[in-house]
Design a protein around this motif. Structure first.
Motif, PDB file in Angstrom:
ATOM      1  N   VAL A 173       0.844  -1.199   0.000  1.00  0.00           N
ATOM      2  CA  VAL A 173       0.000   0.000   0.000  1.00  0.00           C
ATOM      3  C   VAL A 173       0.878   1.247   0.000  1.00  0.00           C
ATOM      4  N   ILE A 174       0.500   2.222  -0.800  1.00  0.00           N
ATOM      5  CA  ILE A 174       1.204   3.503  -0.815  1.00  0.00           C
ATOM      6  C   ILE A 174       0.240   4.601  -0.399  1.00  0.00           C
ATOM      7  N   LYS A 175       0.781   5.579   0.347  1.00  0.00           N
ATOM      8  CA  LYS A 175      -0.022   6.687   0.833  1.00  0.00           C
ATOM      9  C   LYS A 175       0.560   7.999   0.337  1.00  0.00           C
ATOM     10  N   ALA A 176      -0.301   8.984   0.152  1.00  0.00           N
ATOM     11  CA  ALA A 176       0.095  10.237  -0.491  1.00  0.00           C
ATOM     12  C   ALA A 176       1.197  10.966   0.263  1.00  0.00           C
ATOM     13  N   ASP A 177       1.244  10.809   1.591  1.00  0.00           N
ATOM     14  CA  ASP A 177       2.209  11.569   2.393  1.00  0.00           C
ATOM     15  C   ASP A 177       3.430  10.753   2.816  1.00  0.00           C
ATOM     16  N   LYS A 178       3.568   9.535   2.288  1.00  0.00           N
ATOM     17  CA  LYS A 178       4.705   8.691   2.678  1.00  0.00           C
ATOM     18  C   LYS A 178       5.509   8.284   1.445  1.00  0.00           C
ATOM     19  N   PRO A 179       6.817   8.593   1.433  1.00  0.00           N
ATOM     20  CA  PRO A 179       7.644   8.208   0.285  1.00  0.00           C
ATOM     21  C   PRO A 179       7.836   6.698   0.210  1.00  0.00           C
ATOM     22  N   PHE A 180       8.049   6.202  -0.988  1.00  0.00           N
ATOM     23  CA  PHE A 180       8.291   4.780  -1.204  1.00  0.00           C
ATOM     24  C   PHE A 180       9.312   4.632  -2.322  1.00  0.00           C
ATOM     25  N   THR A 181       9.845   3.438  -2.446  1.00  0.00           N
ATOM     26  CA  THR A 181      10.868   3.158  -3.452  1.00  0.00           C
ATOM     27  C   THR A 181      10.307   2.247  -4.538  1.00  0.00           C
ATOM     28  N   VAL A 182      10.599   2.594  -5.778  1.00  0.00           N
ATOM     29  CA  VAL A 182      10.112   1.799  -6.904  1.00  0.00           C
ATOM     30  C   VAL A 182      11.134   1.886  -8.038  1.00  0.00           C
ATOM     31  N   ALA A 183      11.190   0.854  -8.889  1.00  0.00           N
ATOM     32  CA  ALA A 183      12.073   0.856 -10.055  1.00  0.00           C
ATOM     33  C   ALA A 183      11.288   1.329 -11.273  1.00  0.00           C
ATOM     34  N   LEU A 184      11.702   2.453 -11.849  1.00  0.00           N
ATOM     35  CA  LEU A 184      11.024   3.020 -13.017  1.00  0.00           C
ATOM     36  C   LEU A 184      11.843   2.767 -14.279  1.00  0.00           C
ATOM     37  N   PRO A 185      11.168   2.535 -15.406  1.00  0.00           N
ATOM     38  CA  PRO A 185      11.894   2.264 -16.654  1.00  0.00           C
ATOM     39  C   PRO A 185      12.621   3.500 -17.175  1.00  0.00           C
ATOM     40  N   VAL A 186      13.765   3.257 -17.818  1.00  0.00           N
ATOM     41  CA  VAL A 186      14.532   4.322 -18.462  1.00  0.00           C
ATOM     42  C   VAL A 186      13.937   4.593 -19.843  1.00  0.00           C
ATOM     43  N   ASN A 187      13.735   5.875 -20.146  1.00  0.00           N
ATOM     44  CA  ASN A 187      13.223   6.290 -21.449  1.00  0.00           C
ATOM     45  C   ASN A 187      14.299   7.120 -22.144  1.00  0.00           C
ATOM     46  N   ILE A 188      14.859   6.583 -23.219  1.00  0.00           N
ATOM     47  CA  ILE A 188      15.929   7.275 -23.927  1.00  0.00           C
ATOM     48  C   ILE A 188      15.343   8.371 -24.807  1.00  0.00           C
ATOM     49  N   VAL A 189      15.896   9.587 -24.653  1.00  0.00           N
ATOM     50  CA  VAL A 189      15.407  10.759 -25.379  1.00  0.00           C
ATOM     51  C   VAL A 189      16.523  11.303 -26.264  1.00  0.00           C
ATOM     52  N   GLY A 190      16.183  11.685 -27.476  1.00  0.00           N
ATOM     53  CA  GLY A 190      17.141  12.319 -28.371  1.00  0.00           C
ATOM     54  C   GLY A 190      17.931  11.326 -29.201  1.00  0.00           C
ATOM     55  N   THR A 191      18.835  11.883 -30.021  1.00  0.00           N
ATOM     56  CA  THR A 191      19.690  11.086 -30.889  1.00  0.00           C
ATOM     57  C   THR A 191      21.145  11.446 -30.620  1.00  0.00           C
ATOM     58  N   SER A 192      21.969  10.448 -30.401  1.00  0.00           N
ATOM     59  CA  SER A 192      23.378  10.671 -30.084  1.00  0.00           C
ATOM     60  C   SER A 192      24.180  10.940 -31.341  1.00  0.00           C
ATOM     61  N   PRO A 193      24.956  12.041 -31.373  1.00  0.00           N
ATOM     62  CA  PRO A 193      25.829  12.277 -32.527  1.00  0.00           C
ATOM     63  C   PRO A 193      26.900  11.190 -32.655  1.00  0.00           C
ATOM     64  N   GLY A 194      27.292  10.595 -31.529  1.00  0.00           N
ATOM     65  CA  GLY A 194      28.256   9.505 -31.586  1.00  0.00           C
ATOM     66  C   GLY A 194      27.691   8.286 -32.281  1.00  0.00           C
ATOM     67  N   VAL A 195      26.412   8.003 -32.072  1.00  0.00           N
ATOM     68  CA  VAL A 195      25.753   6.894 -32.745  1.00  0.00           C
ATOM     69  C   VAL A 195      25.608   7.205 -34.232  1.00  0.00           C
ATOM     70  N   LEU A 196      25.253   8.450 -34.559  1.00  0.00           N
ATOM     71  CA  LEU A 196      25.128   8.838 -35.969  1.00  0.00           C
ATOM     72  C   LEU A 196      26.462   8.704 -36.691  1.00  0.00           C
TER      73      LEU A 196
END
Length: 218
Positions: free
Chosen positions: A92-115
């Protein structure tokens, strides 16, 4: 953070026999912690497919016969042969209590090194963060638009006013390696033929060091 609605039935009886009976009926027994007392409930296995078989992380709004709770999926057990869901733990999570969770990484942009011919190597697909439910995003954006070959991004490079990153700040999330190093890393990953050693072993090993992907099972 995305929301997942889940309607369940409270378990009146627990124990191995009752649990086995539920599973024969294709039900998934569950436990929820964080309330005044541990709550036991179940739902049909089909109700969990969009919750479990996805990269998304949800705020699960659990409706136990009219009583609703916000929760996160904390642990899940699968059958070792069939991969059927055997059991799920919620917290259970409550609005006033912090908790720990694993969130997915979302890659943004294009790397000039990859290009320019480099290869992107992602070492972590999830990042553990701690914060309040109302501050939790759907994922953690990682901008690669400035990465050249041999550049990388560590956890400590990601800034957030509302979230605390739990994993070591020196741990690398991703990086760009040269095309030659990437090819060498692929060569040592292939099985050796007729007892011959793969070429470029030391160089490839250094290029591939730490290239393991982190599991979302946290």
């Amino acid at each position: 953070m995305k929301v997942f609605e889940l309607k369940v039935t409270k378990r009146e009886q627990t124990g191995k026999k009752e649990t086995a009976k539920l599973r024969k009926q294709e039900m998934v027994p569950c436990v929820m912690y964080g309330t005044d007392e541990i709550m036991h409930f179940y739902a049909h296995k089909n109700e969990f497919k969009d919750l479990v078989y996805t990269d998304n992380v949800y705020n699960v709004k659990i409706d136990i016969e009219g009583t609703k709770h916000d929760a996160i999926m904390q642990d899940i057990q699968f059958h070792p042969v069939t991969d059927e869901i055997l059991h799920i733990d919620f917290l259970v999570i409550k609005a006033d209590k912090p908790f720990t969770v694993a969130l997915p990484v979302n890659i943004v942009g294009t790397s000039p090194g990859v290009l320019g011919g480099g290869k992107l190597r992602q070492k972590r697909r999830y990042l553990r963060v701690r914060g309040l439910i109302n501050d939790m995003p759907e994922n953690i954006d990682v901008d690669i638009s400035k990465l050249q070959v041999n550049d990388g991004i560590k956890i400590g490079d990601i800034e957030s006013d509302k979230l605390t990153f739990v994993d070591p700040h020196q741990s690398q999330i991703l990086g760009v390696i040269s095309g030659r190093a990437a090819a060498a890393a692929m060569e040592i990953a292939e099985p050796e033929e007729e007892g011959e050693e793969a070429e470029g072993g030391e160089e490839a090993e250094g290029a591939a060091e730490g290239a393991e992907e982190e599991s979302s099972e946290e």
